[in-house]
Enzyme design. Sequence first.
Site, mmCIF file in Angstrom:
data_model
loop_
_atom_site.group_PDB
_atom_site.id
_atom_site.type_symbol
_atom_site.label_atom_id
_atom_site.label_comp_id
_atom_site.label_asym_id
_atom_site.label_seq_id
_atom_site.Cartn_x
_atom_site.Cartn_y
_atom_site.Cartn_z
ATOM 1 N N ASP A 205 0.811 -1.213 0.000
ATOM 2 C CA ASP A 205 0.000 0.000 0.000
ATOM 3 C C ASP A 205 0.845 1.264 0.000
ATOM 4 O OD1 ASP A 205 -2.564 1.221 -0.049
ATOM 5 O OD2 ASP A 205 -2.450 1.635 2.094
ATOM 6 N N SER A 229 -7.107 5.451 -0.225
ATOM 7 C CA SER A 229 -7.328 4.172 -0.893
ATOM 8 C C SER A 229 -8.814 3.821 -0.824
ATOM 9 C CB SER A 229 -6.512 3.065 -0.217
ATOM 10 O OG SER A 229 -5.140 3.387 -0.203
ATOM 11 N N GLN A 279 -4.947 -1.070 -7.390
ATOM 12 C CA GLN A 279 -5.638 -0.225 -6.425
ATOM 13 C C GLN A 279 -6.285 0.958 -7.124
ATOM 14 O OE1 GLN A 279 -4.103 2.773 -3.128
ATOM 15 N NE2 GLN A 279 -3.951 0.686 -2.327
#
Length: 291
Positions: A205, A229, A279
Amino acid sequence: MKSANELLELLDLKTIDPSHFEGISKTIGSPHVFGGQVLAQSVNAAYKTITNGRILHSLHAYFLEAGDLNVPIVFEVNEVRDGGSFSTRRVLASQNGKAIFILAASFHKEEEGPDHQIEMNTSLKQPEALLSWTEMLARYGSVLPKITKHFLEIERPIEFKPVEVINPLKQENLPPYSNIWFKLKTPLQNADLATKQQILTYISDYNILAAALLPHASKAHFGNTQMASLDHSMWFFRDFDYDDWMLYSIETPNATRARGFAKGNIFSRDGKLIACVAQEGLMRPMVKKSE
């Protein structure tokens, strides 16, 4: 956090009962819980219910609410299915009874089959020729923007070395890709694949959504763009070790309607494809309040 062991302690959840687990949070510079942390902790919770030796091969997650750093997170695992070859788990993370995150994860037994992968870009600079975030802070800290300097000052158990170094003082649009070498700052000894996957999930991430800002860097930056996110998917392919640098090769095919999309491949230094990541995240321009 400074060491791999401290990171493992953060990710290893307290068992409340066979399907409920609890974890705490540590900041990486944001006022909210780091997405990679709740991702990895959810993987830890799911693994705690896997008793047949199967290994995580994919995860798909949605970030529902910003997490509070000061409130414990409760993880509820639903054992959806244990089939002949695959096991499926659903994990719901909540704070004060409110859902903040949901994950679906699939685990696969060891099997043999066809094997191929894409090649890593071997023309990139090697990590020995690059500056780490720590070295950048030491060398350029006095001239860095305040928000960048604060982010780099946070202690982390991972060292990052970007191949494409961005000058935060030079506002220009950049190509839609990013390559970052990374390595744990302290050794990770005798870790099984499940543990290594949890750490890689945490690391995955970092940097990925930031790549979606690059084509808009002449105008958009972390100081004037709300970034968060929204969802995160990851596929795990091969075993690996953390004894050398690894490469996170990211590209961003699209940004539109206040959302940016990025995908990345994670390679070992010898070119083995370890995992793929995708993502989508919020990229909302901040509106200045009228005085």
